[in-house]
Design a protein around this motif. Sequence first.
Motif, PDB file in Angstrom:
ATOM      1  N   GLY A  12      -3.011  -9.150  17.735  1.00 37.93           N
ATOM      2  CA  GLY A  12      -2.759  -8.718  16.373  1.00 37.93           C
ATOM      3  C   GLY A  12      -1.553  -7.843  16.211  1.00 37.93           C
ATOM      4  N   GLY A  13      -0.796  -7.569  17.280  1.00 37.01           N
ATOM      5  CA  GLY A  13       0.400  -6.760  17.136  1.00 37.01           C
ATOM      6  C   GLY A  13       0.098  -5.291  17.209  1.00 37.01           C
ATOM      7  N   ALA A  14       1.069  -4.467  16.813  1.00 37.80           N
ATOM      8  CA  ALA A  14       0.929  -3.026  16.876  1.00 37.80           C
ATOM      9  C   ALA A  14       1.457  -2.411  15.614  1.00 37.80           C
ATOM     10  CB  ALA A  14       1.702  -2.480  18.082  1.00 37.80           C
ATOM     11  N   GLU A  15       0.970  -1.202  15.312  1.00 35.13           N
ATOM     12  CA  GLU A  15       1.445  -0.502  14.133  1.00 35.13           C
ATOM     13  C   GLU A  15       2.753   0.188  14.440  1.00 35.13           C
ATOM     14  OE1 GLU A  15       0.209  -0.808  11.299  1.00 35.13           O
ATOM     15  OE2 GLU A  15      -1.631  -1.805  11.836  1.00 35.13           O
ATOM     16  N   GLY A  16       3.479   0.534  13.356  1.00 39.53           N
ATOM     17  CA  GLY A  16       4.688   1.335  13.536  1.00 39.53           C
ATOM     18  C   GLY A  16       5.867   0.492  13.968  1.00 39.53           C
ATOM     19  N   LEU A  42       7.397 -11.638   4.343  1.00 40.66           N
ATOM     20  CA  LEU A  42       7.118 -10.346   4.959  1.00 40.66           C
ATOM     21  C   LEU A  42       8.411  -9.544   5.036  1.00 40.66           C
ATOM     22  CD1 LEU A  42       4.927 -11.691   7.896  1.00 40.66           C
ATOM     23  CD2 LEU A  42       4.071 -10.492   5.888  1.00 40.66           C
ATOM     24  N   GLN A  43       8.282  -8.240   5.243  1.00 41.68           N
ATOM     25  CA  GLN A  43       9.476  -7.396   5.374  1.00 41.68           C
ATOM     26  C   GLN A  43      10.047  -7.540   6.772  1.00 41.68           C
ATOM     27  OE1 GLN A  43      10.931  -4.818   2.951  1.00 41.68           O
ATOM     28  NE2 GLN A  43      12.470  -5.530   4.376  1.00 41.68           N
ATOM     29  N   HIS A  44      11.276  -8.033   6.867  1.00 40.46           N
ATOM     30  CA  HIS A  44      11.949  -8.203   8.151  1.00 40.46           C
ATOM     31  C   HIS A  44      12.913  -7.054   8.399  1.00 40.46           C
ATOM     32  CE1 HIS A  44      10.544 -12.301   9.108  1.00 40.46           C
ATOM     33  NE2 HIS A  44      10.460 -12.404   7.790  1.00 40.46           N
ATOM     34  N   ARG A  45      13.202  -6.841   9.660  1.00 42.86           N
ATOM     35  CA  ARG A  45      14.114  -5.764  10.022  1.00 42.86           C
ATOM     36  C   ARG A  45      15.557  -6.112   9.636  1.00 42.86           C
ATOM     37  NH1 ARG A  45      13.050  -1.428  12.267  1.00 42.86           N
ATOM     38  NH2 ARG A  45      11.020  -0.973  13.149  1.00 42.86           N
ATOM     39  N   SER A  46      16.360  -5.066   9.454  1.00 46.39           N
ATOM     40  CA  SER A  46      17.771  -5.248   9.132  1.00 46.39           C
ATOM     41  C   SER A  46      18.492  -5.949  10.281  1.00 46.39           C
ATOM     42  CB  SER A  46      18.418  -3.893   8.866  1.00 46.39           C
ATOM     43  OG  SER A  46      19.822  -4.021   8.797  1.00 46.39           O
ATOM     44  N   CYS A  87       0.851  -1.186   0.000  1.00 47.16           N
ATOM     45  CA  CYS A  87       0.000   0.000   0.000  1.00 47.16           C
ATOM     46  C   CYS A  87       0.891   1.242   0.000  1.00 47.16           C
ATOM     47  CB  CYS A  87      -0.926   0.001   1.216  1.00 47.16           C
ATOM     48  SG  CYS A  87      -2.147  -1.338   1.169  1.00 47.16           S
ATOM     49  N   VAL A  88       0.677   2.117  -0.965  1.00 48.59           N
ATOM     50  CA  VAL A  88       1.486   3.322  -1.142  1.00 48.59           C
ATOM     51  C   VAL A  88       0.591   4.538  -0.961  1.00 48.59           C
ATOM     52  CG1 VAL A  88       2.960   4.620  -2.726  1.00 48.59           C
ATOM     53  CG2 VAL A  88       3.011   2.124  -2.746  1.00 48.59           C
ATOM     54  N   GLU A  89       1.051   5.470  -0.137  1.00 46.71           N
ATOM     55  CA  GLU A  89       0.281   6.682   0.125  1.00 46.71           C
ATOM     56  C   GLU A  89       1.206   7.890   0.013  1.00 46.71           C
ATOM     57  OE1 GLU A  89      -3.035   8.211   3.376  1.00 46.71           O
ATOM     58  OE2 GLU A  89      -1.468   6.814   4.011  1.00 46.71           O
ATOM     59  N   ASP A  90       0.902   8.773  -0.920  1.00 49.98           N
ATOM     60  CA  ASP A  90       1.681  10.000  -1.134  1.00 49.98           C
ATOM     61  C   ASP A  90       3.172   9.702  -1.305  1.00 49.98           C
ATOM     62  OD1 ASP A  90      -0.643  11.531  -0.923  1.00 49.98           O
ATOM     63  OD2 ASP A  90      -0.472  11.619   1.255  1.00 49.98           O
ATOM     64  N   GLY A  91       3.483   8.712  -2.117  1.00 54.05           N
ATOM     65  CA  GLY A  91       4.871   8.404  -2.422  1.00 54.05           C
ATOM     66  C   GLY A  91       5.608   7.639  -1.349  1.00 54.05           C
ATOM     67  N   VAL A  92       4.895   7.138  -0.340  1.00 51.99           N
ATOM     68  CA  VAL A  92       5.526   6.394   0.753  1.00 51.99           C
ATOM     69  C   VAL A  92       4.929   4.990   0.801  1.00 51.99           C
ATOM     70  CG1 VAL A  92       5.934   6.263   3.227  1.00 51.99           C
ATOM     71  CG2 VAL A  92       5.947   8.491   2.081  1.00 51.99           C
ATOM     72  N   SER A  93       5.814   3.990   0.811  1.00 49.97           N
ATOM     73  CA  SER A  93       5.381   2.596   0.897  1.00 49.97           C
ATOM     74  C   SER A  93       5.166   2.226   2.360  1.00 49.97           C
ATOM     75  CB  SER A  93       6.460   1.704   0.272  1.00 49.97           C
ATOM     76  OG  SER A  93       6.350   0.385   0.710  1.00 49.97           O
ATOM     77  N   HIS A  94       3.963   1.763   2.700  1.00 50.91           N
ATOM     78  CA  HIS A  94       3.668   1.353   4.073  1.00 50.91           C
ATOM     79  C   HIS A  94       4.379   0.030   4.353  1.00 50.91           C
ATOM     80  CE1 HIS A  94       0.686   4.337   5.374  1.00 50.91           C
ATOM     81  NE2 HIS A  94       0.308   4.356   4.109  1.00 50.91           N
ATOM     82  N   ARG A  95       5.356   0.090   5.230  1.00 52.27           N
ATOM     83  CA  ARG A  95       6.198  -1.079   5.520  1.00 52.27           C
ATOM     84  C   ARG A  95       5.376  -2.286   5.952  1.00 52.27           C
ATOM     85  NH1 ARG A  95      11.626  -1.315   7.889  1.00 52.27           N
ATOM     86  NH2 ARG A  95      11.895  -3.275   8.995  1.00 52.27           N
ATOM     87  N   ASN A  96       4.356  -2.048   6.762  1.00 54.83           N
ATOM     88  CA  ASN A  96       3.600  -3.162   7.346  1.00 54.83           C
ATOM     89  C   ASN A  96       2.683  -3.856   6.339  1.00 54.83           C
ATOM     90  OD1 ASN A  96       4.706  -2.420   9.856  1.00 54.83           O
ATOM     91  ND2 ASN A  96       3.139  -0.853  10.094  1.00 54.83           N
ATOM     92  N   ALA A 116      11.161  -8.640  13.018  1.00 53.44           N
ATOM     93  CA  ALA A 116      10.216  -8.029  12.093  1.00 53.44           C
ATOM     94  C   ALA A 116       9.263  -7.167  12.888  1.00 53.44           C
ATOM     95  CB  ALA A 116       9.432  -9.110  11.335  1.00 53.44           C
ATOM     96  N   ASP A 117       8.575  -6.248  12.200  1.00 52.84           N
ATOM     97  CA  ASP A 117       7.608  -5.412  12.892  1.00 52.84           C
ATOM     98  C   ASP A 117       6.505  -6.272  13.469  1.00 52.84           C
ATOM     99  OD1 ASP A 117       8.794  -3.063  12.492  1.00 52.84           O
ATOM    100  OD2 ASP A 117       7.677  -2.529  10.677  1.00 52.84           O
TER     101      ASP A 117
END
Length: 641
Positions: free
Chosen positions: A453-457, A412-416, A297-306, A465-466
């Motif tokens: 369900g976890g948390a945002e951010g 899924l996107q994992h943290r560095s 999901c992309v909003e205003d040129g920013v990809s939502h990581r989650n 991972a987030d």
Amino acid sequence: MTQAEKDQENGKEKEKERDKDKEKEQQRGVKRPIAPAAVPEPPQEQIQSNFVIVMHPGSRMLRIGRATDNFPSTVPHVIARRHKHSGQARYEDRWLLREGINKPESNEQRLNGLKMVDQAIWSKKMSNGVRRTPVSAEQVRAYNCQIRPAVLDSSSRVRWTNTSQQQQYLVGEEALYVNPADCYNVHWPIQRGQLNVHSGAGGSLSAVLADLETIWSHAIHKHLEIPLKDLKYYRCILLVPDIYNRQHVKEMVNMLLLNMGFSAIIVHQESVCATFGSGLSSACVVDVGDQKTSLCCVEDGVSHRNSRLCLSYGGSDVTRTLLWLLQRAGFPYRDCQLSNRLDCQLLQTLKETFCHLDQDISGLQDHEFQTRFPEAPALLYQIRLGDEKLQAPMGLFYPSTFGIVGQKMSSLQHRSQGDSEDPYDEHYLLSTQSKQEQSSKSAADRKALSRPGGAEGDSAQAGSADLSELPRACGAGGSAAGAQGELEMGPTQGEALLGSADMDEPLSAHLSRKTAIINQFESKALGLDKAILHSIDCCASDETKRKMYSSILVVGGGLMFRGAQEFLLHRIINKMPPSFRRLLDSVDVITRPKDMDPRLISWKGGAVLACLDTTQEMWIHRAEWQRFGVRMLRERAAFVW
């Protein structure tokens, strides 16, 4: 006293105050942290778009061109390298074949998936209100088994690539038509969106990077007609997957700047560039490629990581499934082999010609196709088909039809995990926190983990991972297909994944449980419609979710079937949460924005990016990369590195 003298006096006073503060800190014994060398601001200069090359490397095709070009050059992303020693064993990367399709359970899983596909076909009425009458494979098999090909020409006029000059390598179409009897290894350097690193010949990271450098250099020289020695005057925009391998991206940037000699580079994500190319400010981008499907999901040129999700299936899996269905229906070209790259090209053409997602097309239909291979006559085949043309692309919605067993199906996107060349990253900040900060952080993590369900951010930076990357509810209904390998996301499944957490449970235990849940989720095969609902549901607010439902952008070449837009829209509306169905004015699925080829939209977005004034601060120059290395990606990339 003049104004200049006043300013000079003020400057001296501020300097004295700083000196006093330093003395006080030294008296108290406070140790000042060692600050990393400052990254300089990028120089502001006028950039000519015709000196910017946009590169979009895919699993099967490379799209490359100047930012001023209307369309990119499209080159098969394959290379054939001559054997270094005579008598060396021949090696060829697989195209349509993949791990996990020949397991004992594979055929049973395919049949179970096909039953679900047939049920879905029957349950949806045609536009005239009548249900489709299913056509079984037995009805067409008897006819197709009697078909014999007609000879069109004694020579197919297709030739193997001439290798009499013993070229060290061949690229693109020339590599596809290398005679298997010649002493060449054939490599596809990118597989399922990542570098194709494996244990076979030419599978090391350095070998794959060398293949990429050769293919890209060849394309620049041959198709763009740019001498390689002039690349020092050019800049490059490189499109990377939404879920990227940091090590691979770093190595590719290193290759482009230091080996190929570009003066500067921008690295950006495919999904964000797709919104630029389509002219949308916000969208749920669904990129269906040849070997993988990515959602974000992309909003205003920013990809939502989650919201990032990558499914390890795509158009090539549909092609392979089509052959399985054709063989069940008595495919008259009986010598077709998935290990033969020319047969793979033929199957790709048959898929693009015959397959559709239009349920108003029903009944038996007669078709014909030609085979033209080197050193063989051109043949014309007749074939009668029923539902096979619809069943194959529906595998994207019922991936158990692909028969893939024991493989990771979602990512899924994992943290560095950190990089030795970038010591001042988020791990450095976390490890240098005071005891009090670490204690409060740990308490916050525990509290976040206890929420269903976890948390945002970024509430759990210490995790792999987030937390919000945990599978969440996406309102997809029941789980009748669970036994067949599908993952049905019920409205309460996301909340139940972690269960009720004990506030006193150690953070490490929570993280271990979370990792196990993520691994379980990634092993399941999510259908395309369910994956879209899952990605949108991972957005932070209901307002963002409403934006995404009203703008679902489908790009890539894997879903270019007639009727795909209406078919996907119908499934999304039927499976989306009822609460959003009542609130939304409309749900929109966009498959051809501005009547553009969906395969070129991401590349076009990269070309648009080159023309924006705001990209000035995103350029990474060669001298900066040589000095600071991968840290420049963290400082300059338009996404969280």
